[in-house]
Write a protein that holds these residues in place. Structure first.
Motif, PDB file in Angstrom:
ATOM      1  N   HIS A  17       0.872  -1.175   0.000  1.00  0.00           N
ATOM      2  CA  HIS A  17       0.000   0.000   0.000  1.00  0.00           C
ATOM      3  C   HIS A  17       0.906   1.222   0.000  1.00  0.00           C
ATOM      4  O   HIS A  17       1.285   1.756   1.033  1.00  0.00           O
ATOM      5  CB  HIS A  17      -0.935   0.007   1.207  1.00  0.00           C
ATOM      6  N   GLN A  18       1.294   1.651  -1.210  1.00  0.00           N
ATOM      7  CA  GLN A  18       2.198   2.787  -1.389  1.00  0.00           C
ATOM      8  C   GLN A  18       1.523   3.764  -2.350  1.00  0.00           C
ATOM      9  O   GLN A  18       1.814   3.803  -3.545  1.00  0.00           O
ATOM     10  CB  GLN A  18       3.539   2.311  -1.959  1.00  0.00           C
ATOM     11  N   THR A  19       0.614   4.527  -1.803  1.00  0.00           N
ATOM     12  CA  THR A  19      -0.195   5.389  -2.671  1.00  0.00           C
ATOM     13  C   THR A  19       0.601   6.556  -3.238  1.00  0.00           C
ATOM     14  O   THR A  19       0.165   7.191  -4.201  1.00  0.00           O
ATOM     15  CB  THR A  19      -1.419   5.920  -1.908  1.00  0.00           C
ATOM     16  N   ASN A  20       1.778   6.841  -2.672  1.00  0.00           N
ATOM     17  CA  ASN A  20       2.630   7.898  -3.241  1.00  0.00           C
ATOM     18  C   ASN A  20       3.108   7.528  -4.641  1.00  0.00           C
ATOM     19  O   ASN A  20       3.448   8.399  -5.441  1.00  0.00           O
ATOM     20  CB  ASN A  20       3.822   8.169  -2.331  1.00  0.00           C
ATOM     21  N   ILE A  21       3.124   6.220  -4.949  1.00  0.00           N
ATOM     22  CA  ILE A  21       3.478   5.790  -6.308  1.00  0.00           C
ATOM     23  C   ILE A  21       2.285   5.106  -6.985  1.00  0.00           C
ATOM     24  O   ILE A  21       2.443   4.392  -7.972  1.00  0.00           O
ATOM     25  CB  ILE A  21       4.711   4.863  -6.315  1.00  0.00           C
ATOM     26  N   GLY A  22       1.096   5.317  -6.436  1.00  0.00           N
ATOM     27  CA  GLY A  22      -0.117   4.778  -7.053  1.00  0.00           C
ATOM     28  C   GLY A  22      -0.237   3.271  -6.962  1.00  0.00           C
ATOM     29  O   GLY A  22      -0.795   2.630  -7.872  1.00  0.00           O
ATOM     30  N   LEU A  23       0.253   2.682  -5.866  1.00  0.00           N
ATOM     31  CA  LEU A  23       0.261   1.226  -5.739  1.00  0.00           C
ATOM     32  C   LEU A  23      -0.519   0.765  -4.518  1.00  0.00           C
ATOM     33  O   LEU A  23      -0.287   1.236  -3.396  1.00  0.00           O
ATOM     34  CB  LEU A  23       1.703   0.726  -5.632  1.00  0.00           C
ATOM     35  N   THR A  24      -1.451  -0.143  -4.740  1.00  0.00           N
ATOM     36  CA  THR A  24      -2.065  -0.894  -3.657  1.00  0.00           C
ATOM     37  C   THR A  24      -2.328  -2.287  -4.196  1.00  0.00           C
ATOM     38  O   THR A  24      -2.710  -2.452  -5.362  1.00  0.00           O
ATOM     39  CB  THR A  24      -3.365  -0.240  -3.147  1.00  0.00           C
ATOM     40  N   TYR A  25      -2.084  -3.307  -3.373  1.00  0.00           N
ATOM     41  CA  TYR A  25      -2.229  -4.678  -3.877  1.00  0.00           C
ATOM     42  C   TYR A  25      -2.681  -5.591  -2.745  1.00  0.00           C
ATOM     43  O   TYR A  25      -2.011  -5.704  -1.720  1.00  0.00           O
ATOM     44  CB  TYR A  25      -0.909  -5.174  -4.456  1.00  0.00           C
ATOM     45  N   GLN A  26      -3.830  -6.229  -2.968  1.00  0.00           N
ATOM     46  CA  GLN A  26      -4.365  -7.203  -2.024  1.00  0.00           C
ATOM     47  C   GLN A  26      -4.393  -8.576  -2.695  1.00  0.00           C
ATOM     48  O   GLN A  26      -4.896  -8.716  -3.815  1.00  0.00           O
ATOM     49  CB  GLN A  26      -5.794  -6.823  -1.587  1.00  0.00           C
ATOM     50  N   ILE A  27      -3.848  -9.576  -2.009  1.00  0.00           N
ATOM     51  CA  ILE A  27      -3.876 -10.935  -2.557  1.00  0.00           C
ATOM     52  C   ILE A  27      -5.192 -11.615  -2.187  1.00  0.00           C
ATOM     53  O   ILE A  27      -5.889 -11.212  -1.260  1.00  0.00           O
ATOM     54  CB  ILE A  27      -2.686 -11.780  -2.073  1.00  0.00           C
ATOM     55  N   GLY A  28      -5.473 -12.689  -2.937  1.00  0.00           N
ATOM     56  CA  GLY A  28      -6.710 -13.442  -2.763  1.00  0.00           C
ATOM     57  C   GLY A  28      -7.483 -13.402  -4.061  1.00  0.00           C
ATOM     58  O   GLY A  28      -8.548 -12.792  -4.150  1.00  0.00           O
ATOM     59  N   SER A  29      -6.938 -14.062  -5.099  1.00  0.00           N
ATOM     60  CA  SER A  29      -7.501 -14.031  -6.442  1.00  0.00           C
ATOM     61  C   SER A  29      -9.010 -14.218  -6.448  1.00  0.00           C
ATOM     62  O   SER A  29      -9.531 -15.242  -5.998  1.00  0.00           O
ATOM     63  CB  SER A  29      -6.845 -15.124  -7.293  1.00  0.00           C
ATOM     64  N   GLY A  30      -9.728 -13.223  -6.978  1.00  0.00           N
ATOM     65  CA  GLY A  30     -11.185 -13.291  -7.036  1.00  0.00           C
ATOM     66  C   GLY A  30     -11.687 -14.434  -7.891  1.00  0.00           C
ATOM     67  O   GLY A  30     -12.697 -15.065  -7.571  1.00  0.00           O
ATOM     68  N   GLN A  31     -10.974 -14.737  -8.987  1.00  0.00           N
ATOM     69  CA  GLN A  31     -11.418 -15.831  -9.850  1.00  0.00           C
ATOM     70  C   GLN A  31     -11.245 -17.181  -9.167  1.00  0.00           C
ATOM     71  O   GLN A  31     -12.124 -18.050  -9.241  1.00  0.00           O
ATOM     72  CB  GLN A  31     -10.651 -15.816 -11.173  1.00  0.00           C
ATOM     73  N   HIS A  32     -10.122 -17.362  -8.469  1.00  0.00           N
ATOM     74  CA  HIS A  32      -9.914 -18.615  -7.731  1.00  0.00           C
ATOM     75  C   HIS A  32     -10.915 -18.751  -6.593  1.00  0.00           C
ATOM     76  O   HIS A  32     -11.418 -19.848  -6.322  1.00  0.00           O
ATOM     77  CB  HIS A  32      -8.487 -18.684  -7.196  1.00  0.00           C
ATOM     78  N   LEU A  33     -11.214 -17.645  -5.936  1.00  0.00           N
ATOM     79  CA  LEU A  33     -12.205 -17.649  -4.855  1.00  0.00           C
ATOM     80  C   LEU A  33     -13.582 -18.007  -5.399  1.00  0.00           C
ATOM     81  O   LEU A  33     -14.293 -18.851  -4.834  1.00  0.00           O
ATOM     82  CB  LEU A  33     -12.215 -16.278  -4.173  1.00  0.00           C
ATOM     83  N   ALA A  34     -13.964 -17.409  -6.499  1.00  0.00           N
ATOM     84  CA  ALA A  34     -15.266 -17.694  -7.106  1.00  0.00           C
ATOM     85  C   ALA A  34     -15.349 -19.141  -7.590  1.00  0.00           C
ATOM     86  O   ALA A  34     -16.353 -19.836  -7.355  1.00  0.00           O
ATOM     87  CB  ALA A  34     -15.523 -16.733  -8.269  1.00  0.00           C
ATOM     88  N   ASN A  35     -14.300 -19.606  -8.252  1.00  0.00           N
ATOM     89  CA  ASN A  35     -14.319 -20.972  -8.777  1.00  0.00           C
ATOM     90  C   ASN A  35     -14.366 -22.011  -7.667  1.00  0.00           C
ATOM     91  O   ASN A  35     -15.063 -23.023  -7.769  1.00  0.00           O
ATOM     92  CB  ASN A  35     -13.086 -21.221  -9.654  1.00  0.00           C
ATOM     93  N   THR A  36     -13.606 -21.784  -6.602  1.00  0.00           N
ATOM     94  CA  THR A  36     -13.540 -22.756  -5.503  1.00  0.00           C
ATOM     95  C   THR A  36     -14.827 -22.787  -4.697  1.00  0.00           C
ATOM     96  O   THR A  36     -15.291 -23.856  -4.275  1.00  0.00           O
ATOM     97  CB  THR A  36     -12.353 -22.434  -4.579  1.00  0.00           C
ATOM     98  N   SER A  37     -15.423 -21.621  -4.483  1.00  0.00           N
ATOM     99  CA  SER A  37     -16.668 -21.555  -3.705  1.00  0.00           C
ATOM    100  C   SER A  37     -17.900 -21.818  -4.559  1.00  0.00           C
ATOM    101  O   SER A  37     -18.961 -22.193  -4.048  1.00  0.00           O
ATOM    102  CB  SER A  37     -16.803 -20.179  -3.049  1.00  0.00           C
ATOM    103  N   GLY A  38     -17.765 -21.584  -5.867  1.00  0.00           N
ATOM    104  CA  GLY A  38     -18.910 -21.713  -6.764  1.00  0.00           C
ATOM    105  C   GLY A  38     -19.871 -20.546  -6.682  1.00  0.00           C
ATOM    106  O   GLY A  38     -21.018 -20.640  -7.134  1.00  0.00           O
ATOM    107  N   ILE A  39     -19.394 -19.420  -6.133  1.00  0.00           N
ATOM    108  CA  ILE A  39     -20.280 -18.273  -5.892  1.00  0.00           C
ATOM    109  C   ILE A  39     -19.672 -17.011  -6.490  1.00  0.00           C
ATOM    110  O   ILE A  39     -18.461 -16.768  -6.387  1.00  0.00           O
ATOM    111  CB  ILE A  39     -20.524 -18.080  -4.377  1.00  0.00           C
ATOM    112  N   LYS A  40     -20.498 -16.195  -7.082  1.00  0.00           N
ATOM    113  CA  LYS A  40     -20.088 -14.880  -7.584  1.00  0.00           C
ATOM    114  C   LYS A  40     -19.340 -14.120  -6.488  1.00  0.00           C
ATOM    115  O   LYS A  40     -19.745 -14.128  -5.316  1.00  0.00           O
ATOM    116  CB  LYS A  40     -21.340 -14.118  -8.016  1.00  0.00           C
ATOM    117  N   THR A  41     -18.250 -13.482  -6.891  1.00  0.00           N
ATOM    118  CA  THR A  41     -17.366 -12.838  -5.929  1.00  0.00           C
ATOM    119  C   THR A  41     -17.034 -11.415  -6.373  1.00  0.00           C
ATOM    120  O   THR A  41     -16.727 -11.175  -7.539  1.00  0.00           O
ATOM    121  CB  THR A  41     -16.057 -13.646  -5.778  1.00  0.00           C
TER     122      THR A  41
END
Length: 358
Positions: free
Chosen positions: A102-126
């Motif tokens: 989370h370095q907004t001075n260089i326009g960077l924020t990054y959260q892990i936890g792939s939404g596609q993998h989460l959706a595919n594994t749970s079977g639910i829209k994410t």
């Protein structure tokens, strides 16, 4: 358009306590939103997993991207078990993920936890990745919970969250303002980890210590505290700015923890006292730090004109997960869930990326 939604919110905070799952019902009636927390579950991270999450900031790019997918799959498995254990009917998931950068001075924020993998594994829209769009619009991408504070917790003048980092939100001239204040559990748990404790239960160790005034002055003099808001903090700042000061001091753990509590409460009290308010406004305190009775006691002494409210444990534990679930609802409706008055972005936005299972 639906008026009622059943959503699971997922939250993993910078304090690395674990994953919070909040199964919520949201209802809109006469343009007013209300919520119920129907089920909540906290899943503590195993030590090896916690260590890996803590080290993500140091991983090579390929390993980080791989772990992003692994973590998304793991989140999906936790959701699947949660749903099956309680036979839940869910419209969709809304996941904060776990912040690495989370370095907004260089326009960077990054959260892990792939939404596609989460959706595919749970079977639910994410719905996830709530911060990136705001940062792309020139904002801090944080704090994000003030939209929920404004629409779900409007009875309170101030909403204060004491997680890994403290953040506060409040209304000024009918506009929501919010920002990160200071490290809380990020600092306290760093110190207790040195004596092989996950945390200082109730602040009992800190309460036995004495104030180290030299350390307090150095911490309170950090440049970040002089900056105007909107502003936000990440682990990088803590590592680069706070830890060298703490590590330079030779004192007992009791004294270090006591001083850390005074530093945290100094910054919170200063932030609140900068705002004009009539006597006894209500201050809602949530997050893990709300269970630190010594910290709350010290803060109360510094804010004698404020009515401090520590709610029931479910709200303390799950408020952020509840609000991310709510942010998912607003995103699904394409309604504003990120406020420019809070983040400093060029405009309000409806942020979050939607993934469908396949």
């Amino acid at each position: 358009m639906k008026n009622t939604y059943h959503v699971i919110g997922l939250m993993s905070g910078t304090s690395l306590d674990g994953l919070d799952l909040a199964y919520c019902k949201f209802n809109k009636n006469d343009q007013q939103w209300s919520f119920e927390l129907l089920k909540g579950k906290s899943i503590a991270y195993k030590e090896a997993f916690k260590a890996k999450l803590k080290n993500t900031i140091n991983l090579p790019a390929s390993e980080l991207l791989h772990f992003n997918n692994q973590y998304g799959t793991w989140l999906g498995k936790q959701v699947d078990l949660f749903i099956k254990d309680h036979n839940l009917s869910v419209d969709f998931l809304a996941s904060h993920g776990h912040t690495v950068f989370h370095q907004t001075n260089i326009g960077l924020t990054y959260q892990i936890g792939s939404g596609q993998h989460l959706a595919n594994t749970s079977g639910i829209k994410t719905i996830c990745d709530f911060r990136t769009n705001d940062v792309a619009l020139g904002g801090q991408g944080a704090p994000l919970v003030p939209i929920g504070d404004a629409l779900l917790f409007s009875d309170y003048k101030f909403c204060l969250n004491l997680g890994g980092i403290s953040n506060i939100s409040f209304n000024v001239n009918n506009e929501r303002n919010a920002y990160d204040i200071a490290p809380v559990n990020m600092l306290l748990n760093y110190l207790t980890n040195k004596i092989n404790l996950d945390y200082d239960k109730g602040g009992a160790i800190a309460a036995k210590g004495n104030l180290n005034t030299e350390l307090l002055e150095k911490l309170n003099a950090l440049e970040f505290y002089k900056l105007p808001y909107p502003k936000s903090l990440g682990y990088e700042w803590f590592s680069e700015q706070v830890l060298p000061i703490v590590e330079s001091v030779n004192d007992t753990f009791e004294n270090l923890l006591n001083t850390a509590v005074h530093h945290i409460t100094d910054q919170i009290a200063k932030s609140i006292n900068m705002i004009k308010y009539t006597p006894k406004p209500k201050l809602l305190i949530t997050g893990g730090g709300a269970k630190n009775s010594f910290l709350i006691e010290v803060l109360a002494k510094k804010l004698p004109r404020v009515d401090i409210v520590v709610p029931d444990e479910n709200i303390i534990d799950f408020k952020e997960a509840i609000i991310f679930a709510f942010m998912g609802v607003l995103r699904d409706l394409n309604e504003i869930n990120c406020l420019k008055s809070v983040t400093g972005a060029r405009k309000d936005s409806s942020s979050g990326v939607i993934f469908y299972p396949s």
